[in-house]
Design an enzyme around this catalytic site. Structure first.
Site, PDB file in Angstrom:
ATOM      1  N   HIS A 385     -30.619 -28.846  -5.033  1.00  0.00           N
ATOM      2  CA  HIS A 385     -31.293 -28.613  -3.740  1.00  0.00           C
ATOM      3  C   HIS A 385     -32.287 -29.698  -3.368  1.00  0.00           C
ATOM      4  CE1 HIS A 385     -30.028 -24.323  -3.271  1.00  0.00           C
ATOM      5  NE2 HIS A 385     -29.998 -24.366  -4.587  1.00  0.00           N
ATOM      6  N   LYS A 576     -41.973 -23.580   8.249  1.00  0.00           N
ATOM      7  CA  LYS A 576     -41.403 -23.972   6.964  1.00  0.00           C
ATOM      8  C   LYS A 576     -42.559 -24.313   6.043  1.00  0.00           C
ATOM      9  CE  LYS A 576     -39.137 -27.236   9.249  1.00  0.00           C
ATOM     10  NZ  LYS A 576     -37.743 -27.241   8.857  1.00  0.00           N
ATOM     11  N   ARG A 577     -42.265 -24.526   4.745  1.00  0.00           N
ATOM     12  CA  ARG A 577     -43.328 -24.962   3.846  1.00  0.00           C
ATOM     13  C   ARG A 577     -43.976 -26.229   4.407  1.00  0.00           C
ATOM     14  NH1 ARG A 577     -43.977 -22.201  -1.230  1.00  0.00           N
ATOM     15  NH2 ARG A 577     -45.444 -23.876  -1.659  1.00  0.00           N
ATOM     16  N   LYS A 582     -41.568 -33.063   5.502  1.00  0.00           N
ATOM     17  CA  LYS A 582     -41.124 -32.247   6.646  1.00  0.00           C
ATOM     18  C   LYS A 582     -41.840 -32.658   7.929  1.00  0.00           C
ATOM     19  CE  LYS A 582     -40.085 -28.279   3.627  1.00  0.00           C
ATOM     20  NZ  LYS A 582     -38.661 -27.936   3.790  1.00  0.00           N
ATOM     21  N   THR A 684     -32.321 -24.353   6.438  1.00  0.00           N
ATOM     22  CA  THR A 684     -31.590 -23.156   6.863  1.00  0.00           C
ATOM     23  C   THR A 684     -32.288 -22.544   8.077  1.00  0.00           C
ATOM     24  OG1 THR A 684     -32.772 -22.026   5.083  1.00  0.00           O
ATOM     25  CG2 THR A 684     -30.452 -22.519   4.715  1.00  0.00           C
ATOM     26  N   LYS A 688     -30.835 -20.847  11.656  1.00  0.00           N
ATOM     27  CA  LYS A 688     -31.280 -19.548  12.196  1.00  0.00           C
ATOM     28  C   LYS A 688     -31.715 -19.695  13.647  1.00  0.00           C
ATOM     29  CE  LYS A 688     -32.649 -18.348   7.563  1.00  0.00           C
ATOM     30  NZ  LYS A 688     -33.704 -18.494   6.534  1.00  0.00           N
TER      31      LYS A 688
HETATM   32  C1  26Q Z   1     -39.647 -26.382 -10.180  1.00  0.00           C
HETATM   33  C2  26Q Z   1     -40.295 -26.481 -11.404  1.00  0.00           C
HETATM   34  C3  26Q Z   1     -41.553 -25.943 -11.578  1.00  0.00           C
HETATM   35  C4  26Q Z   1     -42.170 -25.289 -10.510  1.00  0.00           C
HETATM   36  C5  26Q Z   1     -41.524 -25.184  -9.298  1.00  0.00           C
HETATM   37  C6  26Q Z   1     -40.266 -25.743  -9.125  1.00  0.00           C
HETATM   38  C7  26Q Z   1     -39.582 -25.612  -7.828  1.00  0.00           C
HETATM   39  C8  26Q Z   1     -39.572 -24.376  -7.186  1.00  0.00           C
HETATM   40  C9  26Q Z   1     -38.947 -24.233  -5.972  1.00  0.00           C
HETATM   41  C10 26Q Z   1     -38.924 -26.669  -7.245  1.00  0.00           C
HETATM   42  C11 26Q Z   1     -38.285 -26.517  -6.024  1.00  0.00           C
HETATM   43  C12 26Q Z   1     -38.288 -25.287  -5.380  1.00  0.00           C
HETATM   44  C13 26Q Z   1     -37.641 -25.039  -4.094  1.00  0.00           C
HETATM   45  C14 26Q Z   1     -36.896 -25.883  -3.429  1.00  0.00           C
HETATM   46  C15 26Q Z   1     -36.291 -25.557  -2.127  1.00  0.00           C
HETATM   47  O1  26Q Z   1     -36.557 -24.507  -1.540  1.00  0.00           O
HETATM   48  N1  26Q Z   1     -35.439 -26.428  -1.599  1.00  0.00           N
HETATM   49  C16 26Q Z   1     -34.799 -26.170  -0.327  1.00  0.00           C
HETATM   50  O2  26Q Z   1     -33.568 -25.545  -0.568  1.00  0.00           O
HETATM   51  C17 26Q Z   1     -32.937 -25.135   0.630  1.00  0.00           C
HETATM   52  C18 26Q Z   1     -31.682 -24.352   0.271  1.00  0.00           C
HETATM   53  O3  26Q Z   1     -30.716 -25.222  -0.226  1.00  0.00           O
HETATM   54  C19 26Q Z   1     -32.639 -26.326   1.514  1.00  0.00           C
HETATM   55  O4  26Q Z   1     -32.140 -25.844   2.739  1.00  0.00           O
HETATM   56  C20 26Q Z   1     -33.900 -27.148   1.757  1.00  0.00           C
HETATM   57  O5  26Q Z   1     -33.572 -28.333   2.432  1.00  0.00           O
HETATM   58  C21 26Q Z   1     -34.574 -27.478   0.434  1.00  0.00           C
HETATM   59  O6  26Q Z   1     -35.813 -28.109   0.653  1.00  0.00           O
END
Ligand code: 26Q
Length: 840
Positions: A385, A576-577, A582, A684, A688
């Site tokens: 991702h 979004k975050r 972004k 995503t 939407k």
């Molecule tokens: C990893 C290790 C330790 C702590 C946290 C993490 C961590 C947690 C969550 C790393 C990444 C995330 C989340 C990533 C994320 O939400 N990515 C998004 O995924 C979506 C679904 O595929 C995409 O549409 C987005 O583009 C992407 O940013």
């Protein structure tokens, strides 16, 4: 406790026999039955009288009555999967961003209106109860929400699937904004219980940490390894039924989301308690339970902390033990695991499962290494991702050796065999070998979890066409050269049940009345709208549905923020975050430019706009928090300036979550998808909003590219550098002084920020931000600024020509059916999992 106990009958499934007859044929009877069921739950399960019950009591009663309607179908679904001995899909994810379940479950059961009527007869308003349910916020953002959409689509397509994750006591933090600054507070979704879950205390597994690995001779010339963990934590299951839309046979298909909670094997040390050390007596319990206490609130920068690695192993091991137990109960032979189980790794967070499965196969089930590796690769697949270098998970080898000594041995052996094979094939370039290694030797020894997931899987996928190509060219370039068939694309999708039917009943009703209800089951049927895009009568009805949604959002904004916004203005939305890539900052700079314009040319006819922002920043992400503060400072100045005359309003809505998204998305006219090209894997929210009739302003990034291809160039606003140009620009340097010098508008905006126009109480507050943009603009905000501003002018021009705007909006709804998560899941089922799907 046995690691892989194999009882004769699975005690963990929701029973074998369906227990009650389900639906009444007569609608009036259905309503009466539901009413009776709710009253019974209120009395016997909640223990409240109708006259004194609070909204929350009623919500619990309604949820429990709804749950009863699910259980029967759940048992039928489990039984069908068992009897047909289907290959099951296991979706391993550290995040499931579920949101609320009441309306979602009722929708899929076809019971929204009957339940509404049942409650109306008791003088209770379903829509009010709907708001009482806390969001299950067990995720950070896109990745977690995708897992939730996928669970619903897998049930809809009658795929026998189990989601596995962690039952965090506290989900994603609650965000407050005081004086413009973000503050984080613990989130408390479980405080009043969770009516959707079934605790399964009898389903529990030991999870080891630390300790030593012993060798004992096995066959001549080989040794068996026995891991003796130094610490044990117990994983206990909680099941949530996930109801699919309609259902293929006579019943809805219902799958299980199984979430693990951590317990200490011995919760209380009685010796310490008796000696008066009450805190010490509980220490083991607190220590063990910390594993499922809290969701890591980072969405891109891995925390790199020991507790996070423990969470990853805890849920990976519990899930594998559970699915192996299920497999052995049904099939008896571990050698056929890959034929009956497909395990999807949602990013690298569960990647340690690759080493854990090898350990279980080799050490516990005594399968030889080569065979075990074949089974492992045939079972796993992995979704990537992110390309952000700082988000690629690695763990220090020393930490892994201490916490998971046997797994580290296994990882070293996988790596040694992998590199031996490459050398045997003639590879001798040390640079390439080091890029291909599971161990990153730069700056200490670190395990590359992405490489582990890649090698342990038969398929690896990106989440949009562009992203999948970039995955091949960047993070996995060398691995892709060697395994050219492994990386595939699976463009993300969204469930239309939640993001169209439930979030936007006005539009759904209009669509049903106009093109019939085929699109309920076949999203591509939305295409039937195309000929109506220029029909003025339909345009008016489309606009009316949207105005109703915008009026509702304006009410929410007035209630929460005490800001009055005009529903006839353009609702320009970025939700979004908060992250530099972004580029909320680009949007804020353009907002300031427009503000300057309104003040400089008060006579100019200007299109009224409401800029709506929402999103959380990781607690430790300083620049993201400063961006939130800037949005709020800019909002305060603009909203209170009488010369602006309601032509521009800025709103930052605190505590963005799934439920807030459901309120904002149907009211968005303009969808901001303006990431630095190449950095947003898919997005995503873009899907939407387009589905609900917003026009996108965006860069050629992630799934925006595919949205453009489908809606057509005239119905989307694309601007800015492409991913290739971004790479080239960065190679030339990211000092932006020259760019700024060439843009008078940008210069003016940056000077006003620098001079404290938005921070009169602290003129230097934004110096770090302006410095960053000027000298180290890695995200190329300045490079895209002029193009963005002029594209926003095109947006305003288009808005004036309302016929043309509604035509584009309708075509967005008509042409985004492809972005259904049912389509995405059908592709996974066919190309990756090799399981059949059954459409409703
Ligand atoms: C990893 C290790 C330790 C702590 C946290 C993490 C961590 C947690 C969550 C790393 C990444 C995330 C989340 C990533 C994320 O939400 N990515 C998004 O995924 C979506 C679904 O595929 C995409 O549409 C987005 O583009 C992407 O940013």
């Amino acid at each position: 406790m046995n690691e892989v106990a194999a009882p004769t009958r699975a005690p963990t499934e929701p029973g074998a026999e369906p227990c009650a007859e389900r639906r009444a044929a007569d609608p009036a009877q259905e309503v009466a039955r539901l009413r009776e069921a709710v009253l019974e739950k209120l009395c016997y399960s909640v223990g409240k009288d109708r006259n004194t019950a609070s909204d929350r009591d009623w919500f619990i009663a309604v949820a429990l009555a709804t749950r009863d309607r699910i259980v029967n179908d759940w048992m039928l679904s489990v039984r069908a999967a068992y009897q047909e001995n289907r290959r099951r899909v296991y979706y391993l994810s550290l995040e499931f961003l579920i949101g609320r379940l009441l309306i979602d479950s009722l929708t899929n059961l076809g019971l929204v209106e009957p339940m509404r009527a049942a409650l109306a007869g008791l003088d209770i308003d379903l829509d009010k109860l709907r708001q009482v349910e806390p969001d299950a916020a067990l995720g950070n953002g896109g990745l977690g929400r995708l897992a939730a959409c996928f669970m619903e689509s897998m049930a809809t397509l009658s795929i026998a699937a189990h989601g596995y994750g962690i039952r965090y006591d506290n989900g994603l933090f609650r965000q407050t904004v005081t004086d413009g600054w973000q503050h984080e507070y613990p989130e408390d979704w479980l405080d009043f219980g969770n009516p959707w879950e079934f605790p399964r205390p009898e389903v529990n597994y030991n999870i080891g940490f630390g300790g030593v690995v012993e060798s004992t001779p096995r066959d001549p010339g080989s040794a068996a390894r026995i891991w003796r963990p130094g610490e044990t934590v117990v994983a206990v299951a909680y099941d949530i039924p996930i109801v699919g839309w309609r259902g293929a046979q006579e019943h809805n298909f219902v799958n299980t989301l199984r979430l693990w909670s951590a317990r200490a094997p011995d919760p209380l040390r009685l010796d310490a308690f008796n000696a008066g050390d009450y805190v010490g007596a509980l220490a083991d319990q607190v220590h063990a339970e910390s594993i499922s206490k809290i969701l890591y609130p980072a969405d891109s920068t891995p925390a790199g902390q020991e507790l996070r690695l423990k969470q990853e192993y805890f849920f990976a091991s519990a899930s594998l033990q559970d699915l192996i137990r299920r497999h052995l109960t049904q099939n008896g032979d571990i050698n056929t695991l890959h034929e009956k189980a497909a395990i999807q790794l949602n990013d690298t967070h569960p990647a340690i499962a690759v080493a854990e499965l090898m350990r279980l196969l080799v050490d516990i089930h005594l399968i030889d290494w080569e065979r075990a590796w074949e089974i492992t690769q045939a079972t796993f697949s992995y979704t990537n991702h992110t390309l952000l270098p700082e988000a690629l998970e690695t763990w220090p080898a020393a930490l892994m050796e201490r916490l998971l000594p046997r797994h580290m041995q296994i990882i070293y052996l996988i790596n040694a065999k992998h590199l031996d094979h490459l050398r045997a094939e003639g590879m001798d370039d040390p640079g390439k070998l080091s890029a291909l290694s599971l161990i990153d030797e730069h700056g200490g020894r670190n395990v590359r979890m992405g490489h582990l997931a890649f090698l342990g899987s038969h398929k690896v996928n990106g989440v949009s066409a562009l992203h999948s190509e970039l995955v091949k060219e960047t993070v996995f370039r060398e691995l892709h050269e060697i395994f050219p068939d492994r990386i595939v694309n699976k463009t993300n999708g969204i469930t239309f049940r939640r993001w169209l039917f439930e979030a936007n009943p006005h539009l759904t009703k209009l669509l049903g009345e106009t093109i019939g209800r085929d699109f309920y089951d076949n999203p591509e049927a939305l295409r039937a709208l195309e000929p109506l895009a220029t029909d003025l009568d339909f345009q008016a009805r489309f606009a009316a549905a949207r105005l109703a949604n915008k009026t509702a959002l304006a009410g929410l904004i007035a209630d929460r923020m005490l800001i009055k916004v005009d529903p006839n203005a353009i609702f320009d939305v970025q939700i979004k975050r908060i992250h530099e890539y972004k580029r909320q900052l680009l949007n804020i700079l353009q907002t300031i430019a427009q503000y300057n314009e309104i003040r400089a040319y008060p006579m100019r006819d200007c299109v009224p706009r409401v800029k709506i922002f929402a999103g959380k920043a990781a607690a430790s992400y300083y620049m993201a928090k400063l961006i939130i503060k800037l949005a709020n400072d800019v909002a305060r100045v603009i909203n209170n300036d009488p010369t602006v005359r309601d032509l521009l309003k800025v709103v930052f809505l605190p505590n963005y979550n799934v439920s807030m998204a459901e309120a904002i998305i149907p009211a968005a006219d303009l969808s901001e998808q303006i990431s630095t090209a190449g950095m947003e894997a898919s997005g995503t929210g873009n899907m939407k909003m387009a589905l609900n009739g917003a026009l996108t302003i965006g860069t050629l990034d992630g799934a925006n590219v595919e949205i453009k291809e489908r809606v057509g160039d005239d119905n989307i606003f694309i601007f800015g550098l492409t991913a290739e140009e971004v790479a080239a620009r960065r190679a030339r340097g990211i000092d932006a002084r020259e760019t700024i010098a060439h843009s008078p508008m940008l210069r003016e905006v940056l000077e006003s920020i620098q001079d404290g126009a938005f921070s009169p109480d602290d003129r230097h507050r934004y110096a770090p931000l302006v410095d960053m943009l000027t000298y180290h603009d890695y995200f190329l905000v300045t490079a895209d600024f002029d193009a963005y501003v002029s594209t926003q002018m095109n947006v305003a021009r288009r808005w004036r020509d309302r016929k043309s705007w509604w035509r584009s909006a309708i075509l967005n709804t008509a042409r985004t059916g492809w972005f259904s998560s049912d389509r995405a899941i059908a592709e996974y089922a066919e190309d990756i999992w090799n399981v059949p799907v059954r459409a409703p």
